[in-house]
Write a protein that holds these residues in place. Structure first.
Motif, PDB file in Angstrom:
ATOM      1  N   MET A   1       0.849  -1.198   0.000  1.00 56.46           N
ATOM      2  CA  MET A   1       0.000   0.000   0.000  1.00 56.46           C
ATOM      3  C   MET A   1       0.881   1.242   0.000  1.00 56.46           C
ATOM      4  SD  MET A   1      -1.460  -0.431   3.883  1.00 56.46           S
ATOM      5  CE  MET A   1      -0.373  -0.650   5.294  1.00 56.46           C
ATOM      6  N   PHE A   2       0.272   2.374  -0.330  1.00 57.62           N
ATOM      7  CA  PHE A   2       1.027   3.621  -0.375  1.00 57.62           C
ATOM      8  C   PHE A   2       0.102   4.791  -0.076  1.00 57.62           C
ATOM      9  CE2 PHE A   2      -0.559   2.743  -4.584  1.00 57.62           C
ATOM     10  CZ  PHE A   2      -0.954   3.962  -5.108  1.00 57.62           C
ATOM     11  N   ILE A   3       0.719   5.934   0.202  1.00 60.07           N
ATOM     12  CA  ILE A   3       0.009   7.133   0.629  1.00 60.07           C
ATOM     13  C   ILE A   3       0.012   8.185  -0.478  1.00 60.07           C
ATOM     14  CG2 ILE A   3       0.017   9.067   2.266  1.00 60.07           C
ATOM     15  CD1 ILE A   3      -0.719   6.434   3.557  1.00 60.07           C
ATOM     16  N   ILE A   4      -1.122   8.879  -0.624  1.00 58.27           N
ATOM     17  CA  ILE A   4      -1.217  10.033  -1.516  1.00 58.27           C
ATOM     18  C   ILE A   4      -1.785  11.193  -0.705  1.00 58.27           C
ATOM     19  CG2 ILE A   4      -2.195  10.967  -3.637  1.00 58.27           C
ATOM     20  CD1 ILE A   4      -2.621   7.988  -4.479  1.00 58.27           C
ATOM     21  N   ASP A   5      -1.112  12.328  -0.734  1.00 58.34           N
ATOM     22  CA  ASP A   5      -1.582  13.531  -0.045  1.00 58.34           C
ATOM     23  C   ASP A   5      -2.306  14.455  -1.015  1.00 58.34           C
ATOM     24  OD1 ASP A   5      -0.605  12.942   2.542  1.00 58.34           O
ATOM     25  OD2 ASP A   5       1.420  13.514   1.905  1.00 58.34           O
ATOM     26  N   ARG A   6      -3.255  15.190  -0.474  1.00 53.73           N
ATOM     27  CA  ARG A   6      -3.991  16.138  -1.318  1.00 53.73           C
ATOM     28  C   ARG A   6      -3.040  17.109  -2.006  1.00 53.73           C
ATOM     29  NH1 ARG A   6      -9.168  18.020  -1.949  1.00 53.73           N
ATOM     30  NH2 ARG A   6      -9.972  16.623  -0.320  1.00 53.73           N
ATOM     31  N   SER A   7      -1.988  17.520  -1.330  1.00 54.24           N
ATOM     32  CA  SER A   7      -1.045  18.462  -1.925  1.00 54.24           C
ATOM     33  C   SER A   7      -0.400  17.911  -3.190  1.00 54.24           C
ATOM     34  CB  SER A   7       0.044  18.827  -0.914  1.00 54.24           C
ATOM     35  OG  SER A   7       0.743  17.664  -0.501  1.00 54.24           O
ATOM     36  N   GLN A   8      -0.272  16.577  -3.282  1.00 51.95           N
ATOM     37  CA  GLN A   8       0.338  15.977  -4.467  1.00 51.95           C
ATOM     38  C   GLN A   8      -0.511  16.162  -5.718  1.00 51.95           C
ATOM     39  OE1 GLN A   8       1.343  12.137  -2.043  1.00 51.95           O
ATOM     40  NE2 GLN A   8       2.450  11.998  -3.974  1.00 51.95           N
ATOM     41  N   ILE A   9      -1.829  16.136  -5.565  1.00 55.75           N
ATOM     42  CA  ILE A   9      -2.680  16.262  -6.750  1.00 55.75           C
ATOM     43  C   ILE A   9      -2.657  17.683  -7.291  1.00 55.75           C
ATOM     44  CG2 ILE A   9      -4.184  14.435  -5.872  1.00 55.75           C
ATOM     45  CD1 ILE A   9      -6.341  16.579  -5.449  1.00 55.75           C
TER      46      ILE A   9
END
Length: 233
Positions: free
Chosen positions: A88-96
Motif C-alpha cells: 500500500m502507499f500514501i497520496i496527499d492532497r497536496s500531491q494532486i
C-alpha cells in the motif's frame, strides 16, 4: 530505494508476525507481489498472464509502492518464511495539486506494461483515480491506496488476509490517513472489506467494459471489480 516513511509496527498472533516491510525485505515482498498477488489474480489468470519474467515496468511499480514504507508482511515466527503481504502507499492532497501525474491513456500503459497488466491498470485508474476521490471527499487530506494482498497457498483459510487488512488499518492511522481505498477482484477480499465497514463506491463489470470499442476482459471468473472506500476520521 529511498523509503518515504520510516515507522515501526510489529504484532504477533498465532505464530505469525505482522510487521512493516523494511528495505532488506523488499525483494521477497516484490516477488510475492508478482507471483501470488498478480499471478493468481482472477483477471490476469483469465488471460494466462505470467510475471515470472519480471517485466521491467511491473518491477518498478512494485518497488515504488513498497518504498513508500508502510506496506506489511506476515512471516512465520519460527522459520521467517514470508507467508503474506499487504502492499500500500500514501497520496496527499497536496500531491494532486503539484506532482501527481495525469491519468494515463491505454496506449501509454501498453508502452510501460505487458498487455494484460496495462488493461488492468487502466481500469484501476479509471475507477480509483486519487484526484477524483479528493474532489468527492473534501474532508480528506491524506489517502491510502491498498494495492496488493497476497497469502501463500499453504497458509490460506486461516484468516491471515483479514488480519493483514486489519493491521494495515492500524498502520495507516499511525501515519494520519483520513481514508483508505482499494479495488477487489475476488469474492474473498470483497467479503473481508464489507465486514470491516468499507463502502462499495464503484465497480467495473468486465464483460461490459470497453476500451477503444473492445472488451478486453471477456472471460473472467469473477464478473466484477469493485472499489471499496473507508473513512477513518
Amino acid at each position: 530505494m529511498a523509503w518515504r516513511f520510516n515507522i515501526d509496527y510489529e504484532m504477533k498472533e498465532d505464530g505469525i508476525i505482522y510487521k512493516i516491510v523494511k528495505p532488506k525485505d523488499a525483494d521477497r515482498v516484490a516477488d510475492m507481489f508478482m507471483d501470488v498477488m498478480l499471478g493468481e489474480e482472477p483477471v490476469t489468470k483469465s488471460k494466462n498472464c505470467c510475471y515470472s519474467n519480471r517485466p521491467k515496468g511491473v518491477v518498478k511499480q512494485a518497488n515504488d509502492i513498497i518504498s513508500d514504507g508502510i506496506s506489511l508482511m506476515a512471516v512465520d515466527e519460527v522459520t521467517d518464511q514470508l507467508i503474506g503481504t499487504r502492499t500500500m502507499f500514501i497520496i496527499d492532497r497536496s500531491q494532486i495539486e503539484s506532482d501527481l501525474p495525469r491519468r494515463k491513456t491505454i496506449d501509454e500503459l501498453l508502452e510501460e506494461f505487458p498487455e494484460t497488466h496495462a488493461y488492468l491498470s487502466y481500469w484501476c485508474e479509471t475507477v480509483m483515480w486519487p484526484s477524483d476521490l479528493f474532489k468527492q471527499n473534501p474532508q480528506i487530506n491524506r489517502l491510502c491506496e491498498y494495492y496488493g494482498l497476497a497469502v501463500d497457498c499453504a497458509y490460506r483459510n486461516r484468516g491471515i488476509a483479514g488480519r493483514l487488512i486489519e493491521h494495515a488499518l492500524n498502520v495507516v492511522r499511525i501515519v494520519n490517513c483520513d481514508a483508505v481505498v482499494v479495488v477487489a477482484t475476488n469474492p474473498r477480499s470483497k467479503t473481508i472489506y464489507n465486514r470491516l465497514g468499507f463502502t462499495v463506491i464503484d465497480q467495473v463489470v468486465w464483460n461490459e467494459s470497453e476500451v477503444n470499442g473492445k472488451v478486453y476482459f471477456d472471460n473472467v471468473e469473477e464478473p466484477t471489480m469493485t472499489v471499496h472506500f473507508k473513512l477513518l476520521k
